[in-house]
Design a protein around this motif. Structure first.
Motif, PDB file in Angstrom:
ATOM      1  N   ALA A 249      27.031  -2.301  44.840  1.00 43.13           N
ATOM      2  CA  ALA A 249      27.119  -1.408  43.679  1.00 43.13           C
ATOM      3  C   ALA A 249      28.060  -1.988  42.626  1.00 43.13           C
ATOM      4  N   VAL A 250      29.153  -2.610  43.071  1.00 46.30           N
ATOM      5  CA  VAL A 250      30.102  -3.241  42.149  1.00 46.30           C
ATOM      6  C   VAL A 250      29.434  -4.410  41.433  1.00 46.30           C
ATOM      7  N   VAL A 251      28.679  -5.214  42.185  1.00 43.43           N
ATOM      8  CA  VAL A 251      27.977  -6.364  41.594  1.00 43.43           C
ATOM      9  C   VAL A 251      26.962  -5.894  40.554  1.00 43.43           C
ATOM     10  N   ALA A 252      26.243  -4.821  40.868  1.00 40.80           N
ATOM     11  CA  ALA A 252      25.259  -4.282  39.926  1.00 40.80           C
ATOM     12  C   ALA A 252      25.938  -3.805  38.644  1.00 40.80           C
ATOM     13  N   ALA A 253      27.108  -3.169  38.790  1.00 39.82           N
ATOM     14  CA  ALA A 253      27.839  -2.700  37.611  1.00 39.82           C
ATOM     15  C   ALA A 253      28.337  -3.868  36.770  1.00 39.82           C
ATOM     16  N   ALA A 254      28.813  -4.930  37.447  1.00 39.42           N
ATOM     17  CA  ALA A 254      29.285  -6.119  36.721  1.00 39.42           C
ATOM     18  C   ALA A 254      28.136  -6.797  35.993  1.00 39.42           C
ATOM     19  N   ALA A 255      26.973  -6.860  36.632  1.00 37.83           N
ATOM     20  CA  ALA A 255      25.803  -7.463  35.994  1.00 37.83           C
ATOM     21  C   ALA A 255      25.384  -6.683  34.760  1.00 37.83           C
ATOM     22  N   ALA A 256      25.517  -5.353  34.829  1.00 45.42           N
ATOM     23  CA  ALA A 256      25.159  -4.513  33.684  1.00 45.42           C
ATOM     24  C   ALA A 256      26.087  -4.757  32.505  1.00 45.42           C
ATOM     25  N   VAL A 257      27.361  -5.106  32.802  1.00 50.20           N
ATOM     26  CA  VAL A 257      28.314  -5.409  31.738  1.00 50.20           C
ATOM     27  C   VAL A 257      27.971  -6.729  31.062  1.00 50.20           C
ATOM     28  N   CYS A 258      27.596  -7.735  31.868  1.00 52.07           N
ATOM     29  CA  CYS A 258      27.346  -9.082  31.333  1.00 52.07           C
ATOM     30  C   CYS A 258      25.973  -9.228  30.689  1.00 52.07           C
ATOM     31  N   ALA A 259      24.985  -8.536  31.225  1.00 47.27           N
ATOM     32  CA  ALA A 259      23.620  -8.715  30.742  1.00 47.27           C
ATOM     33  C   ALA A 259      23.121  -7.442  30.077  1.00 47.27           C
ATOM     34  N   PRO A 260      22.570  -7.537  28.875  1.00 48.20           N
ATOM     35  CA  PRO A 260      22.034  -6.345  28.217  1.00 48.20           C
ATOM     36  C   PRO A 260      20.766  -5.883  28.910  1.00 48.20           C
ATOM     37  N   PRO A 261      20.409  -4.612  28.802  1.00 48.20           N
ATOM     38  CA  PRO A 261      19.173  -4.131  29.420  1.00 48.20           C
ATOM     39  C   PRO A 261      17.971  -4.811  28.786  1.00 48.20           C
ATOM     40  N   PRO A 262      16.905  -5.018  29.550  1.00 47.62           N
ATOM     41  CA  PRO A 262      15.721  -5.678  28.986  1.00 47.62           C
ATOM     42  C   PRO A 262      15.070  -4.829  27.905  1.00 47.62           C
ATOM     43  N   SER A 263      14.448  -5.494  26.958  1.00 47.45           N
ATOM     44  CA  SER A 263      13.745  -4.818  25.874  1.00 47.45           C
ATOM     45  C   SER A 263      12.245  -4.950  26.084  1.00 47.45           C
ATOM     46  N   THR A 264      11.514  -3.956  25.629  1.00 43.56           N
ATOM     47  CA  THR A 264      10.064  -4.052  25.667  1.00 43.56           C
ATOM     48  C   THR A 264       9.592  -4.831  24.447  1.00 43.56           C
ATOM     49  N   ALA A 265       8.347  -5.301  24.496  1.00 44.00           N
ATOM     50  CA  ALA A 265       7.787  -6.030  23.363  1.00 44.00           C
ATOM     51  C   ALA A 265       7.740  -5.154  22.114  1.00 44.00           C
ATOM     52  N   GLN A 266       7.449  -3.865  22.305  1.00 42.33           N
ATOM     53  CA  GLN A 266       7.376  -2.948  21.167  1.00 42.33           C
ATOM     54  C   GLN A 266       8.740  -2.779  20.513  1.00 42.33           C
ATOM     55  N   GLN A 267       9.799  -2.720  21.332  1.00 50.27           N
ATOM     56  CA  GLN A 267      11.148  -2.601  20.779  1.00 50.27           C
ATOM     57  C   GLN A 267      11.506  -3.835  19.964  1.00 50.27           C
ATOM     58  N   LEU A 268      11.126  -5.004  20.471  1.00 49.86           N
ATOM     59  CA  LEU A 268      11.429  -6.247  19.766  1.00 49.86           C
ATOM     60  C   LEU A 268      10.689  -6.314  18.439  1.00 49.86           C
ATOM     61  N   MET A 269       9.466  -5.769  18.394  1.00 51.50           N
ATOM     62  CA  MET A 269       8.697  -5.764  17.153  1.00 51.50           C
ATOM     63  C   MET A 269       9.348  -4.879  16.106  1.00 51.50           C
ATOM     64  N   ARG A 270      10.017  -3.807  16.541  1.00 52.29           N
ATOM     65  CA  ARG A 270      10.637  -2.887  15.598  1.00 52.29           C
ATOM     66  C   ARG A 270      11.946  -3.427  15.036  1.00 52.29           C
ATOM     67  N   GLU A 271      12.539  -4.408  15.700  1.00 49.22           N
ATOM     68  CA  GLU A 271      13.827  -4.932  15.273  1.00 49.22           C
ATOM     69  C   GLU A 271      13.604  -6.013  14.218  1.00 49.22           C
ATOM     70  N   ALA A 272      13.755  -5.665  12.977  1.00 49.06           N
ATOM     71  CA  ALA A 272      13.537  -6.614  11.889  1.00 49.06           C
ATOM     72  C   ALA A 272      14.650  -7.654  11.875  1.00 49.06           C
ATOM     73  N   PRO A 273      14.315  -8.898  11.554  1.00 55.13           N
ATOM     74  CA  PRO A 273      15.347  -9.936  11.471  1.00 55.13           C
ATOM     75  C   PRO A 273      16.318  -9.664  10.329  1.00 55.13           C
ATOM     76  N   LEU A 274      17.531 -10.188  10.457  1.00 56.07           N
ATOM     77  CA  LEU A 274      18.559 -10.028   9.430  1.00 56.07           C
ATOM     78  C   LEU A 274      18.478 -11.211   8.474  1.00 56.07           C
ATOM     79  N   PRO A 275      18.152 -10.983   7.213  1.00 58.13           N
ATOM     80  CA  PRO A 275      18.053 -12.094   6.259  1.00 58.13           C
ATOM     81  C   PRO A 275      19.397 -12.789   6.066  1.00 58.13           C
ATOM     82  N   THR A 276      19.333 -14.074   5.766  1.00 59.89           N
ATOM     83  CA  THR A 276      20.551 -14.833   5.499  1.00 59.89           C
ATOM     84  C   THR A 276      20.898 -14.833   4.024  1.00 59.89           C
TER      85      THR A 276
END
Length: 218
Positions: free
Chosen positions: A48-75
């Motif tokens: 359980a501790v390892v799972a909690a540590a992994a959650a801190v280091c790695a962001p939750p996975p995103s779905t393809a639809q979520q990625l499509m909604r995230e517009a890029p940030l122009p430079t």
């Protein structure tokens, strides 16, 4: 650092604190047997501790639809945005590399201006870590004003600059302290919804730190 994830029992949290393991990354580098010995917990609690540590280091996975909604940030540079498919990708790390005085800080300020303007409706802010005394508020104000005019957005550029948190660090120890402050900002993000984190640059404190380490070894 583990700050008390909900899925951990109080006993497990106290065990981690007593063990002297201060970061999730360090914890994840240890084997299950090492953690059982270091934490004095049952295997199920260690997992359980390892799972909690992994959650801190790695962001939750995103779905393809979520990625499509995230517009890029122009430079702010049309040619560069064209090569990048519209700009910088949200949730990613972008490293800018180049010789001294080629305009890396100017690009960082330009991207910060775009983040403020494109995210002004939702109150998006910027955290800017300045390690080389290169941050210029007056220049950022100019870039914000140009972006507002170019996009036809009605907003006060001076007000947008209140959404920029600048942290200064000229050596490695100060840089590490900045990381702790940034973590606190992200955990309690009530003052601004951080849309961009800029580190300008990691090279200066790292170079000074590791050069000192090599000299001390000699």
């Amino acid at each position: 650092v583990l700050h008390g994830p909900k899925q951990l029992s109080q006993e497990a949290l106290l065990a981690v604190q007593r063990s002297g393991i201060t970061s999730a990354r360090r914890l994840l580098c240890m084997s299950e047997l090492e953690l059982v010995e270091a934490l004095d917990l049952y295997v199920s609690d260690v997992r359980a501790v390892v799972a909690a540590a992994a959650a801190v280091c790695a962001p939750p996975p995103s779905t393809a639809q979520q990625l499509m909604r995230e517009a890029p940030l122009p430079t702010g540079l049309a040619a560069l945005d064209g090569h990048l498919g519209g700009g910088l990708r949200p949730g990613s790390v972008t490293e800018i590399v180049g010789a001294s005085a080629v305009g890396k800080t100017e690009l960082c300020l330009a991207v910060a201006a775009e983040a403020l303007v494109t995210g002004h409706a939702r109150g998006a802010g910027v955290v800017y870590v300045d390690t080389e005394c290169g941050f210029k508020a007056t220049r950022l104000l100019q870039l914000v004003g140009r972006s507002l005019q170019r996009r036809g957005v009605q907003a006060d550029p001076h007000e947008l600059l209140y959404r920029v948190t600048v942290l200064a660090a000229d050596e490695w120890e100060g840089y590490e302290q900045c990381l702790s402050r940034i973590r606190a900002l992200f955990q309690d993000d009530t003052r601004l919804a951080t849309g961009l984190l800029v580190v300008d640059s990691i090279a200066a404190p790292a170079r000074a730190h590791f050069e000192r380490a090599r000299l001390s070894e000699r």
